[in-house]
Design an enzyme around this catalytic site. Structure first.
Site, PDB file in Angstrom:
ATOM      1  N   ALA A  85       0.845  -1.194   0.000  1.00 29.84           N
ATOM      2  CA  ALA A  85       0.000   0.000   0.000  1.00 29.84           C
ATOM      3  C   ALA A  85       0.878   1.241   0.000  1.00 29.84           C
ATOM      4  O   ALA A  85       2.030   1.208   0.430  1.00 29.84           O
ATOM      5  CB  ALA A  85      -0.927   0.013   1.212  1.00 29.84           C
ATOM      6  N   ASP A  86       0.298   2.329  -0.473  1.00 37.18           N
ATOM      7  CA  ASP A  86       0.984   3.615  -0.416  1.00 37.18           C
ATOM      8  C   ASP A  86      -0.072   4.704  -0.302  1.00 37.18           C
ATOM      9  O   ASP A  86      -1.155   4.596  -0.878  1.00 37.18           O
ATOM     10  CB  ASP A  86       1.844   3.846  -1.659  1.00 37.18           C
TER      11      ASP A  86
END
Length: 206
Positions: A85-86
């Site tokens: 994730a970012d």
């Protein structure tokens, strides 16, 4: 106890993402990427020239997951789905990453003071040559912040490991006037979307 094949790898150093996965009962192990190496970080978070915020956050998330999956194979670890994730913050099409220092953090907060900005969190799952990904967008309006409040907040440790220089779940919660979207997405892992990805990959989540 969940079967071993229901465990995943989390390719993220974020303590908030760990807390959120535990909140929904997901069994995971950390598979961390290095920020520094002889040739630089294993996955660069630099923005490409002309890259739109949505494209940027999706690309970085995808690359983190792809690299972590390769690391899993190179280390001969048990084969499991890899979650990456970012999160990035955007105002006026400007991408606000993690501040490099106090002045940078203060500049970000000044830019968002009294205005609405967007928080983009992309989540990807890699498993058995399959790839699932979704990007969640939320809007956050900050109160008008005085220089004294900005200075006091930036004197704490909270802003410096977070995109946009604030954490909605921490001291900065008192700055938040309104949100539209996903609270957990603003924290760094939208749980509804994450659960949907995990269910698609055969990892049962309520």
């Amino acid at each position: 106890m969940k079967p071993a094949d229901h465990k995943i790898y989390l390719a993220s150093k974020s303590p908030r993402r760990r807390e959120l996965l535990r909140q929904i009962g997901v069994d995971f192990e950390l598979l961390l990427l290095r920020d520094s190496a002889p040739r630089g970080p294993e996955v660069s978070e630099e923005v490409h020239p002309g890259e739109a915020p949505m494209d940027y956050v999706a690309r970085v998330t995808r690359e983190k997951g792809e690299f972590a999956s390769k690391v899993m194979l190179m280390r001969r670890l048990p084969i499991r789905p890899v979650l990456s994730a970012d999160t990035t913050v955007v105002i006026d099409d400007r991408i606000l990453g993690k501040p490099v220092d106090r002045d940078d953090a203060m500049d970000m907060l000044r830019a968002m003071s009294g205005r609405t900005h967007q928080v983009l969190t992309s989540v990807a799952l890699h498993h058995d040559d399959q790839h699932w990904q979704v990007t969640q967008v939320s809007e956050v309006r900050l109160a008008k912040l005085s220089e004294d409040r900005i200075r006091a907040y930036c004197a704490t440790t909270e802003p410096y490991d977070k995109a946009g220089a604030y954490g909605i779940q921490g001291l900065a919660s008192v700055f938040i006037e309104h949100i539209s979207g996903s609270y957990t997405g603003i924290m760094g892992l939208p749980l509804h979307e994450t659960a949907e990805l995990l269910n698609q990959a055969g990892i049962p989540v309520l």
